[in-house]
Design a protein around this motif. Structure first.
Motif, PDB file in Angstrom:
ATOM      1  N   ARG A  63       0.824  -1.212   0.000  1.00 29.49           N
ATOM      2  CA  ARG A  63       0.000   0.000   0.000  1.00 29.49           C
ATOM      3  C   ARG A  63       0.854   1.257   0.000  1.00 29.49           C
ATOM      4  N   VAL A  64       2.046   1.191   0.572  1.00 27.67           N
ATOM      5  CA  VAL A  64       2.937   2.347   0.576  1.00 27.67           C
ATOM      6  C   VAL A  64       3.783   2.369  -0.691  1.00 27.67           C
ATOM      7  N   ASN A  89       3.438  12.137   3.989  1.00 29.28           N
ATOM      8  CA  ASN A  89       2.360  11.164   4.074  1.00 29.28           C
ATOM      9  C   ASN A  89       2.473  10.406   5.402  1.00 29.28           C
ATOM     10  N   GLN A 133       0.716   8.094   6.825  1.00 28.08           N
ATOM     11  CA  GLN A 133       0.534   6.632   6.731  1.00 28.08           C
ATOM     12  C   GLN A 133       1.814   5.986   6.220  1.00 28.08           C
ATOM     13  N   ARG A 136       4.508   5.990   8.944  1.00 23.42           N
ATOM     14  CA  ARG A 136       4.316   4.946   9.960  1.00 23.42           C
ATOM     15  C   ARG A 136       4.752   3.582   9.434  1.00 23.42           C
ATOM     16  N   VAL A 137       4.387   3.284   8.201  1.00 26.74           N
ATOM     17  CA  VAL A 137       4.764   1.997   7.615  1.00 26.74           C
ATOM     18  C   VAL A 137       6.275   1.903   7.477  1.00 26.74           C
TER      19      VAL A 137
END
Length: 179
Positions: free
Chosen positions: A41-42, A79, A81, A84-85
């Motif tokens: 997703r990243v 970003n 998200q 964090r990933v």
């Protein structure tokens, strides 16, 4: 994020998500598969940005490398998200047997990045924009170390401006390659 990947069970994830562990297993074979899906997703916005950049504006090889590396920094900074990933993947991960598929995926991603970078450097040498004596394998490895290292350092405490300092570091190294 709180416990690291190794200490987090699928039951922890199910509880936090408000679903049963069975629901997690319905979608993912194991924790490694779940982690790889999170990474995908990243990866998608980074790959989409790279592809869009290449299609919209065919740059000189060194400029294309610069833009791609700065795009990685920009996604990390802008970003939450993705940040964090990346933090989980770089600072809260140990490659246990249970997560061998994650180690393999990371190695494959590095190999793909290296192959693209080496090809760009060879193209630059052929076009005369990169020094003829530049070793594409060694240079690509150095650029990977810069990219991975700066991301890792910044994620530790965000004590420097990743976009500004990252750009300066990348520019300094790429300038040494110009023919």
């Amino acid at each position: 994020m709180k416990q690291g990947v190794s200490a987090t069970t699928l039951q922890h994830i199910a509880t936090a998500a408000g679903v049963t562990r069975g629901a997690i297993y319905w979608h993912f074979e194991d924790k490694g598969e779940m982690f790889n899906a999170m990474m995908e997703r990243v990866k998608m916005p980074l790959e989409a940005a790279r592809q869009q950049m290449e299609e919209a504006n065919p740059l000189e090889p060194l400029q294309a490398l610069r833009e791609h590396m700065l795009a990685c920094f920009r996604v990390t900074v802008e970003n939450p998200q993705a940040r964090r990933v990346f933090e989980i993947a770089t600072l809260k991960m140990e490659f246990t047997d249970e997560l061998n598929s994650v180690r393999i995926r990371r190695k494959q991603n590095q190999e793909m990045w290296m192959a693209r970078t080496e090809a760009a450097l060879r193209d630059g040498i052929a076009k005369g924009s990169v020094k003829k004596d530049a070793d594409p394998v060694a240079v690509a490895l150095g650029l990977w170390a810069i990219l991975d290292g700066l991301l890792r350092l910044w994620l530790l405490d965000q004590s420097f401006d990743l976009l500004k300092v990252g750009g300066q570091v990348v520019d300094t190294h790429l300038a040494c390659l110009e023919a």
